[in-house]
Scaffold this active site. Sequence first.
Site, PDB file in Angstrom:
ATOM      1  N   ASP A  34       7.690  17.530  21.575  1.00  0.00           N
ATOM      2  CA  ASP A  34       8.749  16.424  21.575  1.00  0.00           C
ATOM      3  C   ASP A  34       9.728  16.531  22.717  1.00  0.00           C
ATOM      4  OD1 ASP A  34       9.061  13.825  19.423  1.00  0.00           O
ATOM      5  OD2 ASP A  34      10.848  14.098  20.813  1.00  0.00           O
ATOM      6  N   THR A 126      -0.228   2.467  20.275  1.00  0.00           N
ATOM      7  CA  THR A 126      -0.584   1.265  20.114  1.00  0.00           C
ATOM      8  C   THR A 126      -0.102   0.596  21.614  1.00  0.00           C
ATOM      9  OG1 THR A 126      -0.092   1.042  17.736  1.00  0.00           O
ATOM     10  CG2 THR A 126      -0.363  -1.006  19.020  1.00  0.00           C
ATOM     11  N   PHE A 157      -3.892   3.624  11.894  1.00  0.00           N
ATOM     12  CA  PHE A 157      -3.818   2.633  11.075  1.00  0.00           C
ATOM     13  C   PHE A 157      -2.779   2.943  10.024  1.00  0.00           C
ATOM     14  CE2 PHE A 157      -7.878   1.994  13.086  1.00  0.00           C
ATOM     15  CZ  PHE A 157      -7.862   0.911  13.507  1.00  0.00           C
ATOM     16  N   PHE A 257      -1.746  -8.353   1.433  1.00  0.00           N
ATOM     17  CA  PHE A 257      -1.125  -9.168   2.478  1.00  0.00           C
ATOM     18  C   PHE A 257      -0.681 -10.432   2.487  1.00  0.00           C
ATOM     19  CE2 PHE A 257       0.256  -6.089   5.434  1.00  0.00           C
ATOM     20  CZ  PHE A 257       0.125  -4.926   4.999  1.00  0.00           C
ATOM     21  N   CYS A 268       5.978  -1.932  14.082  1.00  0.00           N
ATOM     22  CA  CYS A 268       4.411  -2.255  14.419  1.00  0.00           C
ATOM     23  C   CYS A 268       4.402  -3.740  14.574  1.00  0.00           C
ATOM     24  CB  CYS A 268       3.742  -1.638  13.576  1.00  0.00           C
ATOM     25  SG  CYS A 268       3.883   0.176  13.635  1.00  0.00           S
ATOM     26  N   LYS A 271       6.370  -6.283  17.087  1.00  0.00           N
ATOM     27  CA  LYS A 271       6.490  -6.061  18.275  1.00  0.00           C
ATOM     28  C   LYS A 271       4.871  -6.010  18.885  1.00  0.00           C
ATOM     29  CE  LYS A 271       5.205  -1.412  18.674  1.00  0.00           C
ATOM     30  NZ  LYS A 271       4.077  -0.724  19.195  1.00  0.00           N
ATOM     31  N   LYS A 331      10.766  -1.902   4.578  1.00  0.00           N
ATOM     32  CA  LYS A 331       9.901  -1.994   3.281  1.00  0.00           C
ATOM     33  C   LYS A 331      10.054  -1.019   2.610  1.00  0.00           C
ATOM     34  CE  LYS A 331       5.970   0.467   4.907  1.00  0.00           C
ATOM     35  NZ  LYS A 331       4.472   0.537   5.017  1.00  0.00           N
TER      36      LYS A 331
HETATM   37  C1  UDX Z   1       1.484  -1.615   9.694  1.00  0.00           C
HETATM   38  C2  UDX Z   1      -0.133  -1.714   9.414  1.00  0.00           C
HETATM   39  O1  UDX Z   1      -0.330  -1.907   7.773  1.00  0.00           O
HETATM   40  C3  UDX Z   1      -0.666  -0.290   9.595  1.00  0.00           C
HETATM   41  O2  UDX Z   1      -1.852  -0.451   9.396  1.00  0.00           O
HETATM   42  C4  UDX Z   1      -0.248  -0.036  11.189  1.00  0.00           C
HETATM   43  O3  UDX Z   1      -0.678   1.138  11.581  1.00  0.00           O
HETATM   44  C5  UDX Z   1       1.169  -0.054  11.351  1.00  0.00           C
HETATM   45  O4  UDX Z   1       1.577  -1.262  11.091  1.00  0.00           O
HETATM   46  P1  UDX Z   1       3.604  -0.836   8.493  1.00  0.00           P
HETATM   47  O5  UDX Z   1       4.506  -1.166   9.530  1.00  0.00           O
HETATM   48  O6  UDX Z   1       4.066   0.695   7.951  1.00  0.00           O
HETATM   49  O7  UDX Z   1       2.020  -0.838   8.822  1.00  0.00           O
HETATM   50  O8  UDX Z   1       3.861  -1.590   7.227  1.00  0.00           O
HETATM   51  P2  UDX Z   1       2.892  -2.623   6.195  1.00  0.00           P
HETATM   52  O9  UDX Z   1       2.949  -1.828   5.058  1.00  0.00           O
HETATM   53  O10 UDX Z   1       2.076  -3.171   6.930  1.00  0.00           O
HETATM   54  O11 UDX Z   1       4.075  -3.900   5.876  1.00  0.00           O
HETATM   55  C6  UDX Z   1       4.637  -4.803   7.244  1.00  0.00           C
HETATM   56  C7  UDX Z   1       5.492  -5.615   6.760  1.00  0.00           C
HETATM   57  O12 UDX Z   1       4.759  -6.431   6.155  1.00  0.00           O
HETATM   58  C8  UDX Z   1       6.707  -5.094   5.793  1.00  0.00           C
HETATM   59  O13 UDX Z   1       7.873  -5.734   6.324  1.00  0.00           O
HETATM   60  C9  UDX Z   1       6.291  -5.589   4.257  1.00  0.00           C
HETATM   61  O14 UDX Z   1       7.493  -6.028   3.755  1.00  0.00           O
HETATM   62  C10 UDX Z   1       5.651  -6.976   4.755  1.00  0.00           C
HETATM   63  N1  UDX Z   1       4.737  -7.447   4.094  1.00  0.00           N
HETATM   64  C11 UDX Z   1       3.355  -6.833   3.635  1.00  0.00           C
HETATM   65  C12 UDX Z   1       4.877  -8.735   3.502  1.00  0.00           C
HETATM   66  O15 UDX Z   1       5.888  -9.506   3.499  1.00  0.00           O
HETATM   67  N2  UDX Z   1       3.853  -9.419   2.637  1.00  0.00           N
HETATM   68  C13 UDX Z   1       2.696  -8.611   2.261  1.00  0.00           C
HETATM   69  O16 UDX Z   1       1.775  -9.029   1.605  1.00  0.00           O
HETATM   70  C14 UDX Z   1       2.527  -7.525   3.051  1.00  0.00           C
END
Ligand code: UDX
Length: 441
Positions: A34, A126, A157, A257, A268, A271, A331
């Site tokens: 890093d 990504t 992922f 989801f 993620c 953006k 989250k």
């Molecule tokens: C995401 C992808 O899931 C992952 O596979 C990828 O590599 C990176 O982006 P992450 O950003 O860690 O991962 O969070 P994720 O658990 O996917 O949640 C994303 C957002 O969606 C959170 O703000 C969560 O609160 C929201 N969410 C998720 C909802 O509002 N409703 C849902 O049903 C699921």
Amino acid sequence: MNALPRLTVIGTGYLGATHAICMAVMGYEVIGVDVDPDKVARLNSGEVPFFEPGLPELLAKALETGRLSFTTSFAEAGEFGDVHFICVGTPQMAGSEAADMTYVDAAVTALAAHLHRRALVVGKSTVPVGTAARLAELLRTAAPAGDRIELAWNPEFLREGYAVDDTMKPDRLVFGVTSAWSEERLRAVFAPVLAQGVPVKVTDLQTAELVKVAANSFLATKISYINAMAEVCEATGADVHDLAEALAYDERIGGKFLRPGLGFGGGCLPKDIRAFAHRAEELGVGQAVGFLREIDGINGRRRARTVDLVVELCGGDVAGKKIAALGAAFKPNSDDIRDAPALDVASTLAGMGADVYVFDPAAMANARKAHPELNYGTGALDVARDADVVVLLTEWTEFRKIAPEAMAEVVRAQRIFDGRHVLDPAVWRAAGWEYKALGRP
Ligand code: UDX
């Protein structure tokens, strides 16, 4: 060549640090690289610089084996590694929807200068489709080893909060390769993962790049779909919570989801959909993913609607009102506040003159730094003291477990807004609370 290739991991953020640590635990010799000497020092001393359940224990274990170390030296990395993973960030560019490729380009350029023998460089970041082809060319021209440097793409992922599991036992592996040698090297690197029966899809570079943005776009679309239904529910008196549950019984739709609420944030999803739409326009296929702008729009409207409902709960004006904001991270099980809906709502309310008091179990330090205009407390009941309204913005387990009677004792007025649909309205109403949520009567 050694049975086990030696690995380097460039970039030690959520993705890179997890990858480096897990690979070392699985038996590989790994150097993490890093440009931030502070991060490197903390990792070398056994401290994970961010919140990720299970990772500190694994870092300790990996350091103990002597197989893992961290450095700022690209020369050391180039000398050491057979396979080099690029794990640096691709945030949204300032003033544009495109991904900022500065860090990826800098990492690959810095590494290339020190590649003197045959090696594989593997992109995990990504990126806009087409980046891998460009980087392969950059490596060929900039590396002293020239043609003997190959590039592969292996999208990641992992979800924050489940990063260790997602790395040790992912749903699938994707190898974007241009030669049998690259594929063989990747199979050697992921041997312990493949041995568990994890499926692997071998494909070309551009498909591998696209898998990641296509997956994240689909997930964002699913969330915004149910949140669009919430808007319709609000206009009709229907209940989106029941609607989502009923939809989820259809296996073709599924319940994952499909949780309605304040919507998605993080480093993620937001953006990635913007960068994908931007890239598609550059490629002349903007129309094909034009719906992603609508997905983004629906998501943003949930934040605005939350603010409106909180204002309504306060009787039409939040100026001078005390608001308890439960949650700051984008989250639960994360300290990540990038594009966090919770902080967006909290700071908008503060901008309207409310006294907003925030508590989050993990993201306090990050939130304080980014939002010094907000007040911070030591716990849910602490920030709720004398509150005119309590607003639940991130669904941490400890917030789900709050007893309505205990909360009632400290607040000024029993009004709660459940931005994540995690409280039982019947229970809270029975305890004397005015309960409001998005898309629910
Ligand atoms: C995401 C992808 O899931 C992952 O596979 C990828 O590599 C990176 O982006 P992450 O950003 O860690 O991962 O969070 P994720 O658990 O996917 O949640 C994303 C957002 O969606 C959170 O703000 C969560 O609160 C929201 N969410 C998720 C909802 O509002 N409703 C849902 O049903 C699921």
